[in-house]
Design an enzyme around this catalytic site. Structure first.
Site, PDB file in Angstrom:
ATOM      1  N   ASP A  76       3.350  -6.442   3.342  1.00 17.76           N
ATOM      2  CA  ASP A  76       2.936  -5.372   4.248  1.00 17.76           C
ATOM      3  C   ASP A  76       3.350  -5.704   5.683  1.00 17.76           C
ATOM      4  O   ASP A  76       2.622  -5.438   6.630  1.00 17.76           O
ATOM      5  CB  ASP A  76       1.422  -5.145   4.166  1.00 17.76           C
ATOM      6  CG  ASP A  76       0.969  -3.911   4.946  1.00 17.76           C
ATOM      7  OD1 ASP A  76       1.828  -3.061   5.263  1.00 17.76           O
ATOM      8  OD2 ASP A  76      -0.228  -3.801   5.248  1.00 17.76           O
TER       9      ASP A  76
ATOM     10  N   HIS B  59       0.827  -1.214   0.000  1.00 18.71           N
ATOM     11  CA  HIS B  59       0.000   0.000   0.000  1.00 18.71           C
ATOM     12  C   HIS B  59       0.857   1.258   0.000  1.00 18.71           C
ATOM     13  O   HIS B  59       1.825   1.376   0.753  1.00 18.71           O
ATOM     14  CB  HIS B  59      -1.021  -0.002   1.142  1.00 18.71           C
ATOM     15  CG  HIS B  59      -0.472   0.022   2.528  1.00 18.71           C
ATOM     16  ND1 HIS B  59      -0.143   1.196   3.181  1.00 18.71           N
ATOM     17  CD2 HIS B  59      -0.225  -0.974   3.416  1.00 18.71           C
ATOM     18  CE1 HIS B  59       0.283   0.920   4.404  1.00 18.71           C
ATOM     19  NE2 HIS B  59       0.251  -0.394   4.578  1.00 18.71           N
TER      20      HIS B  59
ATOM     21  N   HIS C  60       3.606   2.845  12.480  1.00 17.37           N
ATOM     22  CA  HIS C  60       2.695   3.970  12.700  1.00 17.37           C
ATOM     23  C   HIS C  60       3.306   5.072  13.561  1.00 17.37           C
ATOM     24  O   HIS C  60       2.575   5.847  14.187  1.00 17.37           O
ATOM     25  CB  HIS C  60       1.385   3.505  13.352  1.00 17.37           C
ATOM     26  CG  HIS C  60       0.568   2.611  12.487  1.00 17.37           C
ATOM     27  ND1 HIS C  60      -0.635   2.070  12.908  1.00 17.37           N
ATOM     28  CD2 HIS C  60       0.763   2.142  11.225  1.00 17.37           C
ATOM     29  CE1 HIS C  60      -1.137   1.306  11.947  1.00 17.37           C
ATOM     30  NE2 HIS C  60      -0.302   1.344  10.906  1.00 17.37           N
TER      31      HIS C  60
ATOM     32  N   GLU D 249      -4.900   1.883   2.507  1.00 16.27           N
ATOM     33  CA  GLU D 249      -4.995   0.717   3.395  1.00 16.27           C
ATOM     34  C   GLU D 249      -5.125   1.141   4.842  1.00 16.27           C
ATOM     35  O   GLU D 249      -5.837   0.517   5.625  1.00 16.27           O
ATOM     36  CB  GLU D 249      -3.764  -0.180   3.208  1.00 16.27           C
ATOM     37  CG  GLU D 249      -3.825  -1.499   3.970  1.00 16.27           C
ATOM     38  CD  GLU D 249      -3.279  -1.431   5.394  1.00 16.27           C
ATOM     39  OE1 GLU D 249      -3.492  -2.395   6.147  1.00 16.27           O
ATOM     40  OE2 GLU D 249      -2.645  -0.415   5.757  1.00 16.27           O
ATOM     41  N   GLU D 250      -4.444   2.226   5.224  1.00 14.51           N
ATOM     42  CA  GLU D 250      -4.318   2.577   6.635  1.00 14.51           C
ATOM     43  C   GLU D 250      -5.630   3.016   7.284  1.00 14.51           C
ATOM     44  O   GLU D 250      -5.902   2.649   8.422  1.00 14.51           O
ATOM     45  CB  GLU D 250      -3.278   3.689   6.813  1.00 14.51           C
ATOM     46  CG  GLU D 250      -1.847   3.278   6.511  1.00 14.51           C
ATOM     47  CD  GLU D 250      -1.290   2.266   7.496  1.00 14.51           C
ATOM     48  OE1 GLU D 250      -2.030   1.778   8.367  1.00 14.51           O
ATOM     49  OE2 GLU D 250      -0.102   1.952   7.391  1.00 14.51           O
TER      50      GLU D 250
END
Length: 458
Positions: free
Chosen positions: A354, A280, A424, A326-327
């Site tokens: 991923d 992604h 993240h 995607e997030e």
């Protein structure tokens, strides 16, 4: 006479099979050699992270990333490069968040926080309230409205260090990030603070998506760094009447138009059979999205580059997809599957990277047992390259949308022990990715794709 004929036929089959295996070993060795000696993935990742940066859906950086990937795919000279329009949510963080612990003796302690993706903002003056610390939802339910109303709930649930699989620990802890706000609001909380999803003790708050249950009020929700969580927990024990103050100015804007970016090499014999590989393109805005998931995108681009550089003409179509969103929504994966169904495409296999750009260890397979069993018989060809984990399990978030269409899903498995140090967080930067490990992941996927392209799934 009949026995002699059968013996000759079996000998011819064995000789042919052995020759094919030897030839496959040579091709796979050439793929690894090219990736490790002349690969482009690391340079692409350098530009994507250091020149563009974090690429949250709807942002200017996400738009730049789409254009960059499209341009670089065209340089590889595949048979086709195109964009697939995707309508994505557009949430923005706003000004840098702030938080402090204020003790009853007037002492204040600053701690690091960041808003969770999808959260509402605090009032301009911030949220200011007493804090209730809980380890899990059971403790929250036991306290009830009487002890929670008007307070901030602090979910201090650490990732379990005892699990070898850090993804298992993450999955167990992430439910507090996703639904903690609404569960706290159910009992009258005015805000929620979530311990960051990491096994490290550091001062980087780790963001991620959260969701609201419309049955309850929406309250501002943030992640607190693990060092901050330790300070807050210790301070509550010392002074249960302390006040926590935090400010965040995040907001949701109207949905935006973005794109999946797709490049493909047409199959020479079975072009209608498509092998998809991707990662992604979007990332959180706190860091530069190097491991999550710039690594997966550039590895997927590298596969097309390797086939072109080595003059390997696949029998089946190979399609690289850089998914958007995607997030915080998964709209890119949804759109790809939707269009595949609409166009009646035959995506026989979808592979996703991923899990970061660390050392590859194997593959995880999801799909028809007989077909997966046939693919897993190639494991021995990968043993010289350390790819020993071939298991049945999960493919990936973006490709999971293809499962209902009968596609075999495959996830690249990597050493995950350091992944959640950066996941993240502002620490997810280019310097955390090792060039050789990144290239090994690309070579591993390219080699498996070569075998599937060569022999199919039947």
């Amino acid at each position: 006479m009949q026995r002699t004929v059968l013996f000759i036929l079996s000998l011819l089959f064995f000789t042919s099979f052995t020759h094919a295996q030897n030839n496959d070993s040579v091709v796979i060795r050439n793929i690894y050699t090219e990736a490790l000696s002349n690969g482009k993935a690391y340079g692409w990742l350098d530009f994507l992270t250091n020149n563009i940066g974090g690429r949250l859906s709807g942002s200017e950086e996400a738009t730049k990333a789409v254009l960059f990937v499209e341009e670089e795919l065209n340089k590889i000279n595949p048979d086709r490069v195109f964009k697939q329009e995707v309508i994505v949510p557009h949430w923005v963080r706003g000004e840098k968040e702030s938080a402090e612990i204020k003790m009853t003796n007037k002492k204040t302690v600053a701690v690091s926080i960041c808003a969770l993706g999808g959260s509402i903002s605090t009032p301009k003056e911030g949220i200011k309230a007493k804090v209730v610390e809980v380890k899990n939802f059971e403790e929250l339910d036991m306290l009830g409205t009487e002890k929670i109303k008007g307070k901030i709930v602090f979910f201090n649930h650490p990732m379990d260090p005892a699990n070898y699989s850090t993804f298992k620990s993450y999955g167990e802890a992430a439910r507090y990030r996703w639904s903690g706000a609404s569960k706290a609001a159910k009992y009258g909380a005015v805000g929620a603070v979530i311990r960051s999803m990491t096994l490290s003790l550091d001062d980087f708050p780790h963001t991620g998506s959260m969701g609201y249950n419309d049955s309850f009020p929406k309250v501002p929700t943030c992640a607190i760094s693990t060092i901050g969580a330790a300070k807050l927990s210790a301070s509550i024990k010392e002074d249960p009447a302390l006040i926590f103050i935090y400010k965040q100015s995040c907001r949701k804007l109207p949905d935006a138009t973005s794109y999946n970016v797709i490049g493909e090499i047409k199959g020479s014999e079975y072009p209608e059979e498509i092998i998809v590989v991707g990662g992604h393109l979007d990332s959180w805005d706190t860091g530069n999205g190097a491991h999550d998931d710039g690594a997966g995108v550039v590895q997927s681009m590298e596969i097309l580059n390797l086939f072109r550089k080595l003059n390997i003409q696949p029998k089946r179509t190979i399609r690289c997809v850089a998914y958007m969103n995607e997030e915080n929504g998964g709209k890119g994966g949804e759109k790809y599957a939707e269009m595949a169904k609409l166009n009646k495409e035959n995506n026989i296999v979808a592979i996703e990277s991923d899990g970061g750009g660390s050392t590859p260890e194997g593959f995880s397979f999801n799909g028809d047992s007989l077909t997966v069993g046939r693919i897993m018989q190639w494991e021995k060809l990968f043993n010289p390259f350390g790819m020993h984990q071939w298991i049945r399990g999960y493919g990936g978030a973006d490709i999971d949308h293809l499962k209902s269409q009968g596609t075999i899903l495959i996830g690249l498995m990597v050493d995950s022990q350091r992944y959640f140090d950066y996941h993240h967080a502002a620490s997810d930067t280019f310097d955390k990715v090792n060039r050789r490990e990144l290239e090994l992941g690309a070579a591993s996927m390219a080699s498996l794709i070569y075998l599937i392209s060569e022999y199919g799934l039947k």
